[in-house]
Motif scaffolding. Structure first.
Motif, PDB file in Angstrom:
ATOM      1  N   PRO A 115       0.826  -1.210   0.000  1.00 50.51           N
ATOM      2  CA  PRO A 115       0.000   0.000   0.000  1.00 50.51           C
ATOM      3  C   PRO A 115       0.863   1.264   0.000  1.00 50.51           C
ATOM      4  N   ALA A 116       0.667   2.109  -0.990  1.00 52.92           N
ATOM      5  CA  ALA A 116       1.423   3.355  -1.124  1.00 52.92           C
ATOM      6  C   ALA A 116       0.771   4.187  -2.219  1.00 52.92           C
ATOM      7  N   SER A 117       1.297   5.388  -2.422  1.00 52.23           N
ATOM      8  CA  SER A 117       0.845   6.201  -3.558  1.00 52.23           C
ATOM      9  C   SER A 117       1.963   6.376  -4.580  1.00 52.23           C
ATOM     10  N   SER A 118       3.208   5.964  -4.216  1.00 49.60           N
ATOM     11  CA  SER A 118       4.312   6.020  -5.166  1.00 49.60           C
ATOM     12  C   SER A 118       5.409   5.066  -4.714  1.00 49.60           C
ATOM     13  N   PHE A 119       6.260   4.687  -5.664  1.00 54.41           N
ATOM     14  CA  PHE A 119       7.446   3.900  -5.333  1.00 54.41           C
ATOM     15  C   PHE A 119       8.437   3.989  -6.477  1.00 54.41           C
ATOM     16  N   THR A 120       9.684   3.589  -6.205  1.00 51.03           N
ATOM     17  CA  THR A 120      10.752   3.696  -7.198  1.00 51.03           C
ATOM     18  C   THR A 120      11.397   2.335  -7.465  1.00 51.03           C
ATOM     19  N   ASN A 121      12.065   2.262  -8.595  1.00 54.60           N
ATOM     20  CA  ASN A 121      12.836   1.093  -8.992  1.00 54.60           C
ATOM     21  C   ASN A 121      14.177   1.639  -9.508  1.00 54.60           C
ATOM     22  N   THR A 122      15.220   1.525  -8.700  1.00 57.99           N
ATOM     23  CA  THR A 122      16.525   2.077  -9.056  1.00 57.99           C
ATOM     24  C   THR A 122      17.582   0.980  -8.987  1.00 57.99           C
ATOM     25  N   TYR A 123      18.442   0.930 -10.002  1.00 53.32           N
ATOM     26  CA  TYR A 123      19.537  -0.038 -10.039  1.00 53.32           C
ATOM     27  C   TYR A 123      20.572   0.456 -11.034  1.00 53.32           C
ATOM     28  N   GLY A 124      21.723  -0.189 -11.055  1.00 54.14           N
ATOM     29  CA  GLY A 124      22.793   0.243 -11.940  1.00 54.14           C
ATOM     30  C   GLY A 124      23.456  -0.905 -12.664  1.00 54.14           C
ATOM     31  N   TYR A 125      24.181  -0.554 -13.716  1.00 56.59           N
ATOM     32  CA  TYR A 125      25.003  -1.497 -14.463  1.00 56.59           C
ATOM     33  C   TYR A 125      26.402  -0.906 -14.542  1.00 56.59           C
ATOM     34  N   TRP A 126      27.373  -1.644 -14.034  1.00 57.44           N
ATOM     35  CA  TRP A 126      28.751  -1.181 -14.068  1.00 57.44           C
ATOM     36  C   TRP A 126      29.409  -1.728 -15.316  1.00 57.44           C
ATOM     37  N   CYS A 127      29.789  -0.834 -16.205  1.00 55.48           N
ATOM     38  CA  CYS A 127      30.320  -1.203 -17.510  1.00 55.48           C
ATOM     39  C   CYS A 127      31.662  -1.919 -17.382  1.00 55.48           C
ATOM     40  N   ALA A 128      31.803  -3.002 -18.107  1.00 58.03           N
ATOM     41  CA  ALA A 128      33.031  -3.801 -18.048  1.00 58.03           C
ATOM     42  C   ALA A 128      34.235  -3.034 -18.559  1.00 58.03           C
ATOM     43  N   ASN A 129      34.014  -2.070 -19.455  1.00 54.93           N
ATOM     44  CA  ASN A 129      35.126  -1.306 -20.001  1.00 54.93           C
ATOM     45  C   ASN A 129      35.276   0.068 -19.322  1.00 54.93           C
ATOM     46  N   GLY A 130      34.664   0.235 -18.158  1.00 59.09           N
ATOM     47  CA  GLY A 130      34.737   1.526 -17.464  1.00 59.09           C
ATOM     48  C   GLY A 130      33.935   2.599 -18.162  1.00 59.09           C
TER      49      GLY A 130
END
Length: 89
Positions: free
Chosen positions: A70-85
């Motif tokens: 139960p909420a009125s908002s939520f987030t989905n955050t994540y990252g990808y660390w590039c193999a070549n920097g």
């Protein structure tokens, strides 16, 4: 060049979705937020990051599913660390 196919979905009236994709050093960050002017009982959000190569956008490198009670908002955050920097931006 054609892009990925997106299937339209019914989104509740008055609700919205914001998606940010940005570079932070050697990482690509995806941050999505959905919000409504009222509380919802449950929700889920699927997201994935990919790149265009070999004439295809479907080169997935990271994904995350977020769930909310139960909420009125939520987030989905994540990252990808590039193999070549992320030298190629």
């Amino acid at each position: 060049m054609s892009g990925p196919l997106v299937a339209p979905m019914l989104y509740p009236s008055g609700c919205g979705l914001s998606v940010w994709v940005y570079q932070d050093g050697g990482a690509i960050i995806s941050s999505s937020q959905t919000s409504c002017p009222y509380n919802f009982s449950t929700a889920d959000m699927d997201s994935w990051l990919g790149f265009y190569a070999w004439f295809s956008y479907n080169n997935q490198v990271a994904a995350k599913t977020a769930y909310s009670g139960p909420a009125s908002s939520f987030t989905n955050t994540y990252g990808y660390w590039c193999a070549n920097g992320n030298n190629t931006s």
